[in-house]
Motif scaffolding. Structure first.
Motif, PDB file in Angstrom:
ATOM      1  N   ILE A  65     -12.501 -23.954   5.602  1.00 51.42           N
ATOM      2  CA  ILE A  65     -13.320 -24.264   4.421  1.00 51.42           C
ATOM      3  C   ILE A  65     -14.545 -25.076   4.824  1.00 51.42           C
ATOM      4  CG2 ILE A  65     -13.280 -25.622   2.262  1.00 51.42           C
ATOM      5  CD1 ILE A  65     -10.292 -24.902   2.003  1.00 51.42           C
ATOM      6  N   LYS A  68     -15.391 -19.607   5.579  1.00 50.98           N
ATOM      7  CA  LYS A  68     -14.623 -18.388   5.872  1.00 50.98           C
ATOM      8  C   LYS A  68     -15.274 -17.101   5.359  1.00 50.98           C
ATOM      9  CE  LYS A  68      -9.935 -20.289   6.115  1.00 50.98           C
ATOM     10  NZ  LYS A  68      -8.561 -20.186   5.608  1.00 50.98           N
ATOM     11  N   ASP A 104      -4.786 -15.540   8.803  1.00 51.91           N
ATOM     12  CA  ASP A 104      -4.034 -16.103   7.670  1.00 51.91           C
ATOM     13  C   ASP A 104      -3.129 -15.025   7.090  1.00 51.91           C
ATOM     14  OD1 ASP A 104      -5.105 -18.676   7.655  1.00 51.91           O
ATOM     15  OD2 ASP A 104      -6.749 -18.144   6.308  1.00 51.91           O
ATOM     16  N   ALA A 128      -6.218 -17.457  -6.651  1.00 47.74           N
ATOM     17  CA  ALA A 128      -6.957 -16.237  -6.290  1.00 47.74           C
ATOM     18  C   ALA A 128      -8.105 -16.573  -5.341  1.00 47.74           C
ATOM     19  CB  ALA A 128      -7.479 -15.546  -7.548  1.00 47.74           C
ATOM     20  N   GLY A 129      -7.938 -17.650  -4.566  1.00 48.18           N
ATOM     21  CA  GLY A 129      -8.974 -18.046  -3.610  1.00 48.18           C
ATOM     22  C   GLY A 129      -8.802 -17.317  -2.286  1.00 48.18           C
ATOM     23  N   ASN A 150      -3.903 -16.831 -11.993  1.00 47.04           N
ATOM     24  CA  ASN A 150      -4.967 -17.767 -11.590  1.00 47.04           C
ATOM     25  C   ASN A 150      -5.568 -18.477 -12.788  1.00 47.04           C
ATOM     26  OD1 ASN A 150      -6.544 -18.941  -9.498  1.00 47.04           O
ATOM     27  ND2 ASN A 150      -8.309 -17.764 -10.222  1.00 47.04           N
ATOM     28  N   ARG A 151      -5.979 -19.722 -12.552  1.00 42.92           N
ATOM     29  CA  ARG A 151      -6.609 -20.537 -13.604  1.00 42.92           C
ATOM     30  C   ARG A 151      -7.828 -19.824 -14.179  1.00 42.92           C
ATOM     31  NH1 ARG A 151      -8.817 -26.226 -11.513  1.00 42.92           N
ATOM     32  NH2 ARG A 151     -10.013 -24.799 -10.209  1.00 42.92           N
ATOM     33  N   THR A 152      -8.685 -19.304 -13.294  1.00 45.94           N
ATOM     34  CA  THR A 152      -9.887 -18.598 -13.757  1.00 45.94           C
ATOM     35  C   THR A 152      -9.587 -17.103 -13.761  1.00 45.94           C
ATOM     36  OG1 THR A 152     -11.186 -20.313 -12.692  1.00 45.94           O
ATOM     37  CG2 THR A 152     -12.371 -18.311 -13.327  1.00 45.94           C
ATOM     38  N   PRO A 190      -4.210 -25.657  -4.119  1.00 37.26           N
ATOM     39  CA  PRO A 190      -3.953 -26.942  -3.431  1.00 37.26           C
ATOM     40  C   PRO A 190      -3.063 -27.892  -4.238  1.00 37.26           C
ATOM     41  CG  PRO A 190      -6.312 -26.651  -3.960  1.00 37.26           C
ATOM     42  CD  PRO A 190      -5.570 -25.568  -4.654  1.00 37.26           C
ATOM     43  N   ILE A 216       2.073 -22.645   0.374  1.00 39.47           N
ATOM     44  CA  ILE A 216       1.258 -22.659   1.600  1.00 39.47           C
ATOM     45  C   ILE A 216       0.648 -24.034   1.846  1.00 39.47           C
ATOM     46  CG2 ILE A 216       0.812 -20.181   1.350  1.00 39.47           C
ATOM     47  CD1 ILE A 216      -2.176 -20.938   1.034  1.00 39.47           C
ATOM     48  N   TYR A 218       0.892 -27.518   3.250  1.00 34.78           N
ATOM     49  CA  TYR A 218       1.796 -27.991   4.310  1.00 34.78           C
ATOM     50  C   TYR A 218       1.736 -29.501   4.524  1.00 34.78           C
ATOM     51  CZ  TYR A 218      -2.500 -27.399   7.008  1.00 34.78           C
ATOM     52  OH  TYR A 218      -3.799 -27.452   7.446  1.00 34.78           O
ATOM     53  N   MET A 242       3.325 -20.594   7.649  1.00 30.32           N
ATOM     54  CA  MET A 242       2.073 -19.823   7.647  1.00 30.32           C
ATOM     55  C   MET A 242       1.055 -20.460   8.589  1.00 30.32           C
ATOM     56  SD  MET A 242      -0.481 -18.951   4.491  1.00 30.32           S
ATOM     57  CE  MET A 242      -2.190 -18.488   4.769  1.00 30.32           C
ATOM     58  N   GLN A 246      -0.453 -18.376  11.573  1.00 30.22           N
ATOM     59  CA  GLN A 246      -1.863 -18.006  11.753  1.00 30.22           C
ATOM     60  C   GLN A 246      -2.402 -18.564  13.063  1.00 30.22           C
ATOM     61  OE1 GLN A 246      -4.799 -20.129  11.560  1.00 30.22           O
ATOM     62  NE2 GLN A 246      -3.493 -21.934  11.317  1.00 30.22           N
TER      63      GLN A 246
HETATM   64  N1  LIG Z   1      -0.537 -22.936   5.337  1.00 31.48           N
HETATM   65  C1  LIG Z   1      -1.672 -22.402   5.763  1.00 31.48           C
HETATM   66  O1  LIG Z   1      -1.766 -21.889   6.877  1.00 31.48           O
HETATM   67  C2  LIG Z   1      -2.875 -22.382   4.856  1.00 31.48           C
HETATM   68  C3  LIG Z   1      -3.908 -21.475   5.136  1.00 31.48           C
HETATM   69  C4  LIG Z   1      -5.012 -21.455   4.271  1.00 31.48           C
HETATM   70  C5  LIG Z   1      -5.064 -22.334   3.199  1.00 31.48           C
HETATM   71  N2  LIG Z   1      -4.045 -23.208   2.999  1.00 31.48           N
HETATM   72  C6  LIG Z   1      -4.076 -24.126   1.841  1.00 31.48           C
HETATM   73  O2  LIG Z   1      -4.134 -23.337   0.677  1.00 31.48           O
HETATM   74  C7  LIG Z   1      -4.879 -23.985  -0.337  1.00 31.48           C
HETATM   75  C8  LIG Z   1      -5.934 -23.034  -0.892  1.00 31.48           C
HETATM   76  O3  LIG Z   1      -6.855 -22.695   0.099  1.00 31.48           O
HETATM   77  P1  LIG Z   1      -8.006 -21.612  -0.199  1.00 31.48           P
HETATM   78  O4  LIG Z   1      -8.806 -21.507   1.027  1.00 31.48           O
HETATM   79  O5  LIG Z   1      -7.427 -20.382  -0.792  1.00 31.48           O
HETATM   80  O6  LIG Z   1      -8.842 -22.379  -1.340  1.00 31.48           O
HETATM   81  P2  LIG Z   1      -9.848 -21.746  -2.430  1.00 31.48           P
HETATM   82  O7  LIG Z   1     -10.477 -20.507  -1.905  1.00 31.48           O
HETATM   83  O8  LIG Z   1     -10.692 -22.886  -2.879  1.00 31.48           O
HETATM   84  O9  LIG Z   1      -8.887 -21.299  -3.670  1.00 31.48           O
HETATM   85  C9  LIG Z   1      -8.172 -22.236  -4.402  1.00 31.48           C
HETATM   86  C10 LIG Z   1      -7.425 -21.535  -5.529  1.00 31.48           C
HETATM   87  O10 LIG Z   1      -6.608 -22.530  -6.181  1.00 31.48           O
HETATM   88  C11 LIG Z   1      -6.937 -22.590  -7.569  1.00 31.48           C
HETATM   89  N3  LIG Z   1      -6.884 -23.994  -7.982  1.00 31.48           N
HETATM   90  C12 LIG Z   1      -7.441 -25.052  -7.359  1.00 31.48           C
HETATM   91  N4  LIG Z   1      -7.170 -26.195  -8.023  1.00 31.48           N
HETATM   92  C13 LIG Z   1      -6.427 -25.825  -9.110  1.00 31.48           C
HETATM   93  C14 LIG Z   1      -5.846 -26.548 -10.185  1.00 31.48           C
HETATM   94  N5  LIG Z   1      -5.961 -27.877 -10.265  1.00 31.48           N
HETATM   95  N6  LIG Z   1      -5.152 -25.851 -11.117  1.00 31.48           N
HETATM   96  C15 LIG Z   1      -5.023 -24.509 -11.040  1.00 31.48           C
HETATM   97  N7  LIG Z   1      -5.558 -23.777 -10.034  1.00 31.48           N
HETATM   98  C16 LIG Z   1      -6.249 -24.426  -9.083  1.00 31.48           C
HETATM   99  C17 LIG Z   1      -8.320 -22.039  -7.695  1.00 31.48           C
HETATM  100  O11 LIG Z   1      -8.443 -21.507  -9.001  1.00 31.48           O
HETATM  101  P3  LIG Z   1      -9.864 -21.129  -9.655  1.00 31.48           P
HETATM  102  O12 LIG Z   1     -10.143 -19.732  -9.185  1.00 31.48           O
HETATM  103  O13 LIG Z   1      -9.618 -21.246 -11.105  1.00 31.48           O
HETATM  104  O14 LIG Z   1     -10.860 -22.128  -9.117  1.00 31.48           O
HETATM  105  C18 LIG Z   1      -8.331 -20.958  -6.612  1.00 31.48           C
HETATM  106  O15 LIG Z   1      -7.767 -19.769  -7.079  1.00 31.48           O
HETATM  107  C19 LIG Z   1      -5.422 -25.254   0.304  1.00 31.48           C
HETATM  108  O16 LIG Z   1      -4.575 -26.324  -0.048  1.00 31.48           O
HETATM  109  C20 LIG Z   1      -5.330 -24.971   1.783  1.00 31.48           C
HETATM  110  O17 LIG Z   1      -5.162 -26.163   2.552  1.00 31.48           O
HETATM  111  C21 LIG Z   1      -2.935 -23.239   3.786  1.00 31.48           C
END
Ligand SMILES: NC(=O)c1ccc[n+]([C@@H]2O[C@H](COP(=O)([O-])OP(=O)(O)OC[C@H]3O[C@@H](n4cnc5c(N)ncnc54)[C@H](OP(=O)(O)O)[C@@H]3O)[C@@H](O)[C@H]2O)c1
Length: 272
Positions: A65, A68, A104, A128-129, A150-152, A190, A216, A218, A242, A246
């Motif tokens: 982030i 990507k 990922d 849906a991120g 998803n929220r949005t 998150p 996911i 961690y 995960m 990855q």
């Molecule tokens: N374990 C692993 O290897 C791994 C790998 C990648 C990421 N991650 C973790 O996964 C998480 C997401 O990463 P990302 O890259 O996908 O982020 P991202 O692209 O910013 O997407 C975040 C998603 O979460 C939703 N969201 C965020 N805050 C929210 C809330 N308070 N209530 C409801 N929905 C919420 C967002 O909804 P909206 O569309 O409504 O904004 C969006 O769909 C992070 O915590 C990251 O550290 C872990």
């Protein structure tokens, strides 16, 4: 020993100081006796960073982030999976040719598939991120049916439309109330991440014993979501699986050596 032949690998992102990837990969290089070093680079100007990577002959790097998606336009080649997902988290520099991959996707699919057969399963993806996209494409390819929550809504609908474009009728949007009918729930938001460790994406009242639950997030290793699920007797999969998955796939792309996954997992667990 670091010397003039040491190959440099890195992770670019902003912020980067919290990244566990340097410790995880350096532990693996050290275990296999490979002359590589892995560093963190906080990057604001992506284009100049990529020019610098090329000019210095950096062997490869992970991307986190917020870069990507933007990284795609600076690469020479993008593998099929990463192109579908429209996100790259791993770049390999092969004599000046930069190729982008998305590990990922395989990291998450392997974490799930090590516990449960995915073909024909109903999987709810919360979020849906970027990570949700990687997971949705990955499990759709394995023959799962996906419910995106998803929220949005518009963002959820876009993901559904993109996944269905490659895997027709594999996905639809839904709400938490529809969790009753699914086999597996994956949190990709998150919610629950440190310091908000008591937050959960799905109230306990929506969970049932035979759900398989993957988070996911961690940090913490055991989120509130996983704790609730465990207390009901559900099978759970931590975000560490995960993350290490990855990382291991990226390591193999960087070095062409089999990744020492246990060493990598222990390096991350030590940091947590
Ligand atoms: N374990 C692993 O290897 C791994 C790998 C990648 C990421 N991650 C973790 O996964 C998480 C997401 O990463 P990302 O890259 O996908 O982020 P991202 O692209 O910013 O997407 C975040 C998603 O979460 C939703 N969201 C965020 N805050 C929210 C809330 N308070 N209530 C409801 N929905 C919420 C967002 O909804 P909206 O569309 O409504 O904004 C969006 O769909 C992070 O915590 C990251 O550290 C872990």
């Amino acid at each position: 020993m670091i010397d003039s032949k040491t190959k440099i690998i890195g992770v670019i992102g902003k912020p980067i100081g919290h990244s566990m990837s340097p410790a995880m990969h350096n532990a693996a290089f050290s275990r296999l006796g490979l002359n590589y070093v892995y560093l963190g680079f906080e990057v604001t100007d992506l284009q100049r960073a990529i020019d610098g990577m090329r000019a210095l002959g950096i062997s490869g790097f992970n991307v986190t982030i917020p870069h990507k998606i933007d990284i795609l336009k600076y690469l020479d080649k993008i593998d099929t999976t990463a192109k579908r997902i429209s996100a790259v988290n791993t770049v390999v520099n092969d004599n000046g040719i930069l190729t982008g991959y998305n590990t990922d996707c395989a990291g998450a699919v392997d974490a799930l598939a090590s516990k449960v057969k995915l073909k024909g399963r109903k999987i709810a993806v919360i979020g849906a991120g970027g990570a949700a996209r990687a997971i949705a494409f990955g499990v759709a390819e394995k023959g799962a049916h996906i419910l995106i929550i998803n929220r949005t809504l518009a963002k959820g609908e876009k993901l559904v439309s993109d996944v269905n474009g490659f895997f027709p009728d594999s996905s639809k949007c839904g709400t938490i109330k529809e969790l009753e009918d699914v086999d597996i729930i994956v949190n990709t938001t998150p919610i629950g991440m440190n310091p908000n460790i008591h937050a959960t994406p799905v109230g306990k009242e929506f969970l049932r014993k035979n759900h398989i639950i993957m988070d996911i997030v961690y940090n913490p290793i055991e989120t509130q979501f996983l704790r609730d699920a465990k207390s009901l007797g559900c099978m759970t999969i931590s975000g560490i699986e995960m993350f290490v998955g990855q990382g291991a796939k990226s390591f193999e792309l960087f070095t062409e050596n089999k990744a020492p996954k246990e060493v990598m997992r222990n390096a991350v667990l030590n940091l947590l």
